[in-house]
Scaffold this motif. Structure first.
Motif, short mmCIF file in Angstrom:
data_model
loop_
_atom_site.label_atom_id
_atom_site.label_comp_id
_atom_site.label_asym_id
_atom_site.label_seq_id
_atom_site.Cartn_x
_atom_site.Cartn_y
_atom_site.Cartn_z
N VAL A 4 64.66 16.11 53.25
CA VAL A 4 63.63 16.71 52.40
C VAL A 4 62.90 17.76 53.23
CG1 VAL A 4 61.38 16.29 51.30
CG2 VAL A 4 63.30 14.75 50.87
N VAL A 5 62.61 18.89 52.59
CA VAL A 5 61.80 19.93 53.22
C VAL A 5 60.57 20.14 52.35
CG1 VAL A 5 61.68 22.30 54.06
CG2 VAL A 5 63.87 21.08 54.09
N GLN A 6 59.42 20.09 52.99
CA GLN A 6 58.17 20.42 52.32
C GLN A 6 57.70 21.75 52.90
OE1 GLN A 6 56.04 16.80 53.25
NE2 GLN A 6 56.46 16.02 51.20
N HIS A 7 57.69 22.76 52.05
CA HIS A 7 57.28 24.11 52.45
C HIS A 7 55.84 24.33 52.02
CE1 HIS A 7 61.59 25.21 52.83
NE2 HIS A 7 61.74 24.61 51.66
N LYS A 8 54.96 24.59 52.98
CA LYS A 8 53.60 25.02 52.65
C LYS A 8 53.65 26.55 52.65
CE LYS A 8 48.80 24.99 53.99
NZ LYS A 8 47.83 24.69 55.04
N ILE A 9 53.53 27.13 51.50
CA ILE A 9 53.70 28.58 51.34
C ILE A 9 52.41 29.29 51.74
CG2 ILE A 9 54.28 30.44 49.73
CD1 ILE A 9 56.55 28.35 50.22
N LEU A 10 52.51 30.13 52.76
CA LEU A 10 51.37 30.89 53.24
C LEU A 10 51.29 32.28 52.60
CD1 LEU A 10 51.73 30.01 57.03
CD2 LEU A 10 50.33 28.85 55.30
#
Length: 98
Positions: A4-10
Motif C-alpha cells: 500500500v502507498v499513501q501519498h500526501k499530495i503537496l
C-alpha cells in the motif's frame, strides 16, 4: 507481495500529471504494477494498492516519479490477514493505449 502507498499530495497540479506514469506503469520496476487507486475528493491524499517484488521497488518508483510533489509512505500488506471485496460503483482500470 502487495504494498500500500499513501501519498500526501503537496502540489496537486504537479503530482497528478506525474502520477499518470504510475498508473500507466511507465518506467515501473519489473513485476510492479498498480492494482487500485483511491484519490481523496479534494486531491490532498491518494491511497494505492500495488503488486510488486519489494516495498523498495514501489517506494523508489513513487518517489522518483512524483518527486517533491508528494510524500509517499509505503508498507507491505499482511496477506494472511488482509481481505478485499470490489466496491460497487468503482470502474475497472482502463488499459493504456499502445
Amino acid at each position: 507481495m502487495y504494498v500500500v502507498v499513501q501519498h500526501k499530495i503537496l502540489n496537486p497540479e504537479t503530482a497528478f500529471p506525474r502520477g499518470q506514469a504510475l498508473i500507466d506503469g511507465t518506467g515501473a520496476p519489473e513485476g510492479t504494477r498498480v492494482l487500485q487507486f483511491y484519490p481523496h475528493v479534494d486531491g490532498s491524499v491518494v491511497t494505492c494498492l500495488w503488486e510488486t517484488e519489494s516495498v523498495a521497488d514501489v517506494q523508489g518508483f513513487a518517489d522518483t516519479t512524483l518527486g517533491d510533489s508528494s510524500v509517499n509512505v509505503c508498507y507491505e500488506v499482511d496477506a494472511e490477514k488482509a481481505f478485499a471485496d470490489r466496491p460497487g460503483g468503482l470502474r475497472p482500470k482502463v488499459a493504456p493505449v499502445t
